[in-house]
Design a protein around this motif. Structure first.
Motif, mmCIF file in Angstrom:
data_model
loop_
_atom_site.group_PDB
_atom_site.id
_atom_site.type_symbol
_atom_site.label_atom_id
_atom_site.label_comp_id
_atom_site.label_asym_id
_atom_site.label_seq_id
_atom_site.Cartn_x
_atom_site.Cartn_y
_atom_site.Cartn_z
ATOM 1 N N THR A 157 16.012 21.689 26.498
ATOM 2 C CA THR A 157 16.943 21.207 27.362
ATOM 3 C C THR A 157 18.289 21.538 27.182
ATOM 4 O O THR A 157 18.366 22.222 25.976
ATOM 5 C CB THR A 157 17.328 19.659 27.244
ATOM 6 N N TYR A 169 11.290 18.477 22.810
ATOM 7 C CA TYR A 169 9.929 18.199 23.626
ATOM 8 C C TYR A 169 8.870 17.866 22.584
ATOM 9 O O TYR A 169 7.782 17.289 22.750
ATOM 10 C CB TYR A 169 9.693 19.586 24.485
ATOM 11 N N MET A 214 6.086 9.624 25.800
ATOM 12 C CA MET A 214 7.007 10.131 26.867
ATOM 13 C C MET A 214 7.015 9.241 28.066
ATOM 14 O O MET A 214 6.375 8.324 27.757
ATOM 15 C CB MET A 214 6.169 11.627 27.611
ATOM 16 N N PHE A 223 15.923 11.901 26.296
ATOM 17 C CA PHE A 223 15.368 13.160 26.563
ATOM 18 C C PHE A 223 15.226 13.436 28.155
ATOM 19 O O PHE A 223 15.675 14.472 28.722
ATOM 20 C CB PHE A 223 13.760 13.175 25.995
ATOM 21 N N GLY A 273 17.067 16.170 30.565
ATOM 22 C CA GLY A 273 16.252 16.802 31.372
ATOM 23 C C GLY A 273 16.985 16.990 32.716
ATOM 24 O O GLY A 273 16.619 17.962 33.571
#
Length: 257
Positions: free
Chosen positions: A47, A100, A107, A158, A162
């Protein structure tokens, strides 16, 4: 037991299952000093939040196609990760490990295409999660433990990063700043140079031609430091190549990023 869609799974994930206090009440997360899934992975999604940290040790480029994303290169050839040994352990403790990778085996994912919210899911094939005797509990009764709350927060951050990255990529496309990349490396022992293609980079010439509103826009939005972090990181390509050569993993003529 309800499961998330199994098609088009992201890199590293063999399956996805929503975390549930009913189904996984006894589950614990145990620490691991190795990541077998990381072995041989040469290109990792990254990212824009990570550009500044990553660019010190890893080249940052962009994939090809209309849905291009930034990736950090841990090798110049498919199947080669110069920072992870065959045992899944880091060979360089100072290397930046992309978020990641650090989020695995968790996730956030939509359980159904029409779902409005994403749920915390995990890869049930991961050996760090299970009804173990030791480890950090994921639930305290029916409530998420602090460990699970921290995991959820990390994954939410995260996803937010993104979204910022997607906006960054949209701006790059609209400004026409992406171009096909090529890196040529000549060695003393080989007559022909090694040529790497199959990725995109920022077009410095077009960047220098930006004027007025366009230039003010990327400066105000914070894009400019990110662009230069990417450009600076490209100087690390020979370092990655040399690491491959030292490992005896002679690269093929073309990069498949």
């Amino acid at each position: 037991m309800a499961s998330a869609p199994q098609s088009a799974l992201p890199l590293f994930y063999n399956a996805l299952e929503p975390l549930s206090s009913e189904a996984h009440a006894a589950f614990k997360l145990r620490p691991a000093d190795a990541a077998p899934f990381f072995v041989g992975q040469h290109a990792i999604p990254i990212t824009t939040d990570e550009f500044v940290s990553a660019q010190r040790r890893l080249p940052i480029v962009f994939t090809t196609g209309d849905d291009a994303i930034p990736i950090a290169l841990m090798g110049l050839n498919e199947g080669v990760n110069v920072f992870v040994g065959d045992d899944g352990k880091l060979t360089d403790q100072n290397i930046y490990v992309p978020a990641y990778v650090r989020r695995y085996p968790f996730m956030l994912a939509k359980l159904h295409p029409q779902a409005q919210e994403m749920s915390l899911c995990f890869d049930p094939t991961a050996d760090t999660l299970g009804a173990f005797d030791e480890g950090q509990p994921l639930f305290e009764g029916t409530e998420p433990s602090q460990t699970t709350k921290d995991i959820l927060a990390f994954n939410e951050q995260f996803e937010q990063a993104g979204s910022r990255t997607a906006n960054f990529m949209t701006e790059l496309r609209e400004l026409g700043l992406l171009m096909d990349g090529e890196v040529t490396i000549q060695t003393e022992t080989q007559e022909q140079p090694f040529i790497y293609r199959g990725f995109q980079i920022i077009n410095e010439e077009k960047l220098g031609e930006l004027r007025g509103d366009q230039l003010r826009k990327i400066h105000k939005s914070g894009m400019l430091p990110l662009i230069y972090a990417h450009l600076f990181s490209l100087s690390l390509m020979p370092d990655i190549f040399n690491r491959q050569m030292a490992l005896g993993k002679v690269p093929q003529p073309q990069l498949s990023a």
